[in-house]
Each structure stands twice: as C-alpha cells, then as structure tokens.
Design a protein around this motif. Structure first.
Motif, PDB file in Angstrom:
ATOM      1  N   ALA A 196       0.836  -1.204   0.000  1.00  0.00           N
ATOM      2  CA  ALA A 196       0.000   0.000   0.000  1.00  0.00           C
ATOM      3  C   ALA A 196       0.872   1.256   0.000  1.00  0.00           C
ATOM      4  N   GLY A 197       1.918   1.259   0.835  1.00  0.00           N
ATOM      5  CA  GLY A 197       2.820   2.411   0.860  1.00  0.00           C
ATOM      6  C   GLY A 197       3.556   2.595  -0.444  1.00  0.00           C
ATOM      7  N   SER A 198       3.931   1.476  -1.080  1.00  0.00           N
ATOM      8  CA  SER A 198       4.632   1.550  -2.361  1.00  0.00           C
ATOM      9  C   SER A 198       3.749   2.164  -3.439  1.00  0.00           C
ATOM     10  N   LEU A 199       2.478   1.760  -3.489  1.00  0.00           N
ATOM     11  CA  LEU A 199       1.566   2.343  -4.470  1.00  0.00           C
ATOM     12  C   LEU A 199       1.402   3.832  -4.253  1.00  0.00           C
ATOM     13  N   LEU A 200       1.259   4.241  -2.991  1.00  0.00           N
ATOM     14  CA  LEU A 200       1.147   5.673  -2.707  1.00  0.00           C
ATOM     15  C   LEU A 200       2.440   6.406  -3.034  1.00  0.00           C
ATOM     16  N   GLY A 201       3.560   5.707  -2.826  1.00  0.00           N
ATOM     17  CA  GLY A 201       4.854   6.331  -3.076  1.00  0.00           C
ATOM     18  C   GLY A 201       5.114   6.686  -4.520  1.00  0.00           C
ATOM     19  N   HIS A 202       4.388   6.053  -5.424  1.00  0.00           N
ATOM     20  CA  HIS A 202       4.537   6.407  -6.846  1.00  0.00           C
ATOM     21  C   HIS A 202       4.038   7.822  -7.121  1.00  0.00           C
ATOM     22  N   PHE A 203       3.244   8.365  -6.226  1.00  0.00           N
ATOM     23  CA  PHE A 203       2.689   9.705  -6.420  1.00  0.00           C
ATOM     24  C   PHE A 203       3.241  10.700  -5.389  1.00  0.00           C
ATOM     25  N   LEU A 204       4.238  10.258  -4.596  1.00  0.00           N
ATOM     26  CA  LEU A 204       4.787  11.108  -3.538  1.00  0.00           C
ATOM     27  C   LEU A 204       6.286  11.292  -3.726  1.00  0.00           C
ATOM     28  N   PRO A 205       6.809  12.451  -3.379  1.00  0.00           N
ATOM     29  CA  PRO A 205       8.267  12.626  -3.401  1.00  0.00           C
ATOM     30  C   PRO A 205       8.916  11.711  -2.366  1.00  0.00           C
ATOM     31  N   GLY A 206      10.079  11.229  -2.672  1.00  0.00           N
ATOM     32  CA  GLY A 206      10.793  10.369  -1.738  1.00  0.00           C
ATOM     33  C   GLY A 206      10.963   8.953  -2.246  1.00  0.00           C
ATOM     34  N   GLY A 207      10.154   8.525  -3.203  1.00  0.00           N
ATOM     35  CA  GLY A 207      10.297   7.190  -3.769  1.00  0.00           C
ATOM     36  C   GLY A 207       9.374   6.178  -3.140  1.00  0.00           C
ATOM     37  N   SER A 208       9.017   5.167  -3.935  1.00  0.00           N
ATOM     38  CA  SER A 208       8.069   4.152  -3.471  1.00  0.00           C
ATOM     39  C   SER A 208       8.646   3.310  -2.345  1.00  0.00           C
ATOM     40  N   GLY A 209       9.961   3.059  -2.352  1.00  0.00           N
ATOM     41  CA  GLY A 209      10.575   2.241  -1.312  1.00  0.00           C
ATOM     42  C   GLY A 209      10.470   2.864   0.066  1.00  0.00           C
ATOM     43  N   PHE A 210      10.729   4.164   0.130  1.00  0.00           N
ATOM     44  CA  PHE A 210      10.657   4.848   1.427  1.00  0.00           C
ATOM     45  C   PHE A 210       9.245   4.786   1.997  1.00  0.00           C
ATOM     46  N   TRP A 211       8.250   5.046   1.179  1.00  0.00           N
ATOM     47  CA  TRP A 211       6.880   5.057   1.681  1.00  0.00           C
ATOM     48  C   TRP A 211       6.362   3.641   1.921  1.00  0.00           C
TER      49      TRP A 211
END
Length: 570
Positions: A330-345
C-alpha cells in the motif's frame, strides 16, 4: 537470578531461530524442487507449472494431521497462543509444542503458506524459555519473564531487531513494566543479538537506499499514509475473523480446514508466485522499488486474500511478515505519487500497518527502521504508526491478536495504567477517629453491644491511651455467647497479639487490600507507627469508594472557567 537464566534462554532462542529458518529452507526445497537442501530457495523459481496448486494443499493437510494427532496448540498465529499461555496458563508450555510448532510452521511456510517466521519463533522461543523455567522452582510471574525473554530472543535472532523485540515484549506480551521482567528480557535479547551474526547473519535484514525527506509535508504525508494503512489493518482484521467464522460453519472436522485453505493459496500462487511463502524477497523488492506495478497490486490483493483464507483455516502461521508485505505494498503504491520514492513510503506503510493491526505503535515504528537501518526515518515512522493506531482503536474493539483470545471467552485489555491501589496511601482514605471499644469492657457487655445492633461488623479495642489491643467482631461475640468462656472477663484479657492486624498511614491501600484478602477481615485499623495508637480504620467500602473516585476522574468532565449568571442569561 532471572537475568542469569535469561542468558541460557537467549541462547536457546537464537538456536531455535536458526533451526526454524533451516527447517523452512529444507521444506521449501523438498516441496518445490524435490531436493534435500538447507540453502534458501525462492518459490518463484519453481518449475512445477500447474502443480503449483497442489503443493500448498499437501502441506496444509500435513499441518492439519499434526495439529489433530500432535497438539492443537500449533494452530494459529503463535502470538495469541503465547499471550493466552502467559495470562491463563501460568506460562507453562509443553515440550510437544516446542517441537511441533517450528516443524508445522516450516511445513506450512515451505509449502507456500503466505506466512512469516515471527509468530512461530515467538511461540518456539517462548516454549524454550518456559521449559527451562519449569526445571526450577519458580513462580508463574518468573516463568512468564523467561517465556517472554525466549520469545523476544527468537524474534531478535530472526529479524535483527533488538529494540523492537524488547518493545513487543512490553506492549504485547508482558502486561507489566517492572525491572524483574524488563532486565531479563533485555539480557535474553542482547544474548540472541550477539549470537545472530554467527548463526544467521549480521546487519539490517532489509537494507535499501533512500533519502529521508524533511520538512512539514513529509510529516503530514506520513500521517495520511498511517490513516490509510490503519483502515487497511482494520479491514484485514475484520475480514480474517469473518473467514474464520465461515470455516467454523463447515460440516467437516477442523483437521481438513487447512487443506481447503491450501486450495485458495495454490490458486493465488498460480496467479502470481510472489504471493507464496514468507515473502522476504518481496519485502526487499518493495523497499528497493524494483517491483512492477502489476506485482505490487498482486501482493496487495492476492496476497491479502490467500493470507486471510489460510490463516482463517487454522493452519500454523504468523501475521507479521504478511502485514509488512500488505502495508508495504500500500505504501509503495502511494509512493509512486509522492516525493521520496516508493521504497521509502513502503517502509512507512509497514510501520503503520503493524501498529494498527497489533496495537503496538512503538514496536511498529522501531521494527520498520531497525529492519531497514533507516533510523533517521523514525519520526515519520512513529507519525504513521500513531495515526494507524488511532484509526485502529476507534474502529476496532480489539487487535488482530487479542480478538482471537476474546472469541474464547477471555477479555484482554492492552491499555496500561498505574494501579490506584498502589498509588493511594491508607491515610488518604481511612475514616479518622473511628468508633472503638475499651479494653476494660467485659465480654458480656461486648456481646450485648453487638446484639443490640452494632453499626459495624468489627471494632478496634483500645486501652485508655488509645493504643490498639486487638480487633473484635460480631462473630467473636456469638462465640462467647455459646462457648465455655468466663463472660465477665475483659476484652483486654481475652484478646491476643494474633489479632493485631494493622496498617500504617503511609501503607499503600493495595497492601491493605491484600491483608483483607489473606485474613478475611473487612476492616483494618490504621495505627501510628511505634506507639500503635489508633488513628483511623479502612474498610472494603473505602476501597470501593476509591475505585469510584478514580472512575469519576477518568470519565467526569467539567470546566474550570464558569460563565457568570448575567452572561449565561444574555
């Protein structure tokens, strides 16, 4: 003494973790590649094709047989069973459970069961600690300490997360915060952590490269991610027990339920093999950001479904690793639209979902950063963990762990507070200058006094200086009336030192309550230290009043600033 014992238990927990991981590797190689090897193997590399559906069914059938003819305590998550043993089983685990739990878990995970090693190792390490404690004359509380030390040591050896293991012990397993339990648990964890590089390997389990964003927006974003994965945790927990209810309605013996769940697991593996097994490579790939969007969606949807069905069927498995994958996806999917990268989120999502599902927010935050080595992300991890925790407690009555125990008729409260009975002193509650009887009063007069309707069941007996001589009750008066006792004898001559049950003004009322329970006497005199002059008396009713006052302070609301009558009228 317990700390010294924890050295042995910590070593045992590390050995148990090593053995469990080797058993999982052996089972994986046997089921999917037909070879005898203890080297790690990825199920995604299997050449079985359509036979991938059959393997989880076979493994689940084996687990069902082991549970029915071995011990049914190997069924389930592992952590709820450990909690139940601690609270209701005097922390006694059997050798059979210690042997069958890791073996059944290895078969379950090795045959494709979507579980991790954390639940089994907590049960296995706990069994090692409990069995070692049972070799000595220890109390249930001391056995609990060593059981939890073994569980935390096993978790540390598998994941390399000593701080998170200690906090898991505090937030989920110990149900107390005392030096006598905290210190031995720390000793067991550190010993296991010291053994880990030699047995399993050193360093963070899932290291990845990412820059931690700074500023206000990452904090707000972490809170938002926490809310979303908190909702996910709530949905997963609710769905899990609905699935379990469906299995309970089946007209067949529970031994066959895991095999039915294995069919769903096999179908999920046919859709995408990444959803099978513990999924540690998938966690690493989520953090690295190397998974295609299709695989991430499969992990989120398919992994969630097969995990719920498999665990609801009553097979042997855990909740932590699947939760990490589901929260990470879930965090990875959101991370595609957030600064910082999918791995971090993905890491932030892992912290949040563990907190929301297990009701262990500090453990969830620290576990995520210890697993990855990104300690600089701890503020964002704790933000997400707290947000998910808040959502969870608002929407669910219990955690995913305690709900299972509650369904067996045992309520578990995970909110800790200071015991009021240990906080308040006797002089704060006692009745000052209580009614007393003079020591020179005869037994006849005392019996008449109680017969005429004495207000209390017992009274302190004092001399002319107010010094306590003893306690006399209505029962004593009845005994004097029917017994062969000189009725003109004075109370002072009749009472002995054995009746001197007293407390002092500074005595915690918890100690007074214990005295009431042990003696069966409902009123305890409060005396001046040294002189034993009676200052007051404390009754059971006073203890209940203290409880009522404490409840009022928790629930009663009032304002300090009162509006004037004129402004209220206006």
């Amino acid at each position: 003494m317990l700390a010294a014992m924890a050295v042995v238990v910590g070593t045992g927990g590390a050995i148990g973790a090593w053995a469990l991981l080797r058993l999982i590797a052996i089972a994986t190689n046997l089921f999917w590649f037909g070879r005898l090897s203890a080297q790690p193997a990825a199920i995604t590399d299997t050449p079985l094709g359509l036979w991938i559906v059959a393997i989880p069914v076979i493994g689940s059938l084996i687990v069902g047989l082991m549970a029915r003819y071995g011990s049914d305590k190997i069924r389930g998550h592992g952590i709820p069973e450990a909690i139940e043993t601690i609270l209701f089983g005097e922390s006694r685990l059997s050798l059979k459970v210690a042997l069958l739990k890791p073996l059944s878990s290895a078969v379950s995970i090795g045959s494709g069961g979507p579980f991790g090693a954390e639940g089994p190792i907590i049960m296995t390490g706990g069994a090692i600690g409990s069995l070692f404690a049972q070799c000595f004359h220890l109390s249930a509380a001391e056995r609990k300490t060593l059981l939890v030390a073994g569980a935390a040591a096993g978790m540390t050896a598998v994941f390399g997360t000593p701080m998170a293991a200690i906090l898991l012990a505090i937030e989920v397993l110990l149900f107390e915060w005392k030096p006598r339990s905290f210190v031995p648990v720390v000793v067991g964890v550190i010993v296991a952590f010291a053994w880990r590089p030699w047995m399993i390997g050193g360093g963070a389990m899932f290291p990845f490269i990412a820059l931690t964003p700074s500023g206000l927006w990452p904090i707000a974003t972490a809170a938002g991610v926490g809310i979303l994965v908190g909702l996910e945790a709530t949905l997963l927990s609710t769905s899990l027990y609905r699935v379990e209810d469906l299995f309970h309605r089946l007209p067949i013996h529970w031994m066959w339920w895991p095999a039915l769940g294995g069919i769903v697991v096999g179908i999920g593996g046919l859709i995408d093999a990444h959803v099978l097994g513990a999924g540690y490579p998938s966690i690493q790939a989520l953090l690295d950001g190397s998974l295609a969007m299709r695989v991430v969606l499969a992990l989120l949807m398919v992994k969630g479904v097969i995990w719920l069905v498999a665990l609801g069927s009553g097979t042997s498995g855990g909740v932590l690793a699947p939760l990490l994958i589901l929260g990470g996806a879930a965090g990875s999917l959101l991370g595609h639209f957030l600064p910082g990268g999918s791995g971090f989120w993905a890491m932030i999502g892992m912290a949040g979902i563990m907190s929301g599902a297990m009701r262990a927010p500090i453990t969830g935050a620290l576990f995520a950063v210890e697993l990855t080595g990104h300690f600089d992300a701890l503020p964002l991890a704790i933000t997400a963990a707290a947000s998910a925790y808040a959502v969870s407690v608002l929407l669910m009555r219990r955690s995913i762990l305690t709900e299972k125990i509650a369904r067996r008729g045992r309520h578990i409260l995970q909110e800790y507070s200071v015991d009021l009975l240990d906080l308040v002193q006797a002089d704060q509650l006692m009745t000052h200058n209580p009614a007393t009887l003079p020591g020179k009063m005869s037994l006849r007069d005392a019996a008449d006094f109680f017969a005429e309707g004495a207000k209390h069941r017992s009274y302190p007996v004092v001399n002319d200086g107010g010094v306590l001589l003893g306690l006399v009750s209505r029962t004593d008066a009845l005994r004097w009336q029917v017994g062969d006792i000189m009725i003109e004898t004075s109370l002072a001559e009749t009472l002995s030192d054995a009746s001197l049950l007293v407390a002092y003004p500074e005595t915690p009322i918890g100690a007074v309550a214990d005295l009431m329970v042990d003696s069966g006497i409902g009123r305890i005199p409060i005396v001046e230290p040294g002189s034993h002059r009676v200052l007051g008396i404390l009754s059971r009713q006073d203890l209940l009043k203290a409880r009522s006052a404490h409840r009022q302070s928790e629930t009663g609301r009032s304002g300090f600033i009162k509006r004037s009558r004129s402004s209220a009228t206006a």
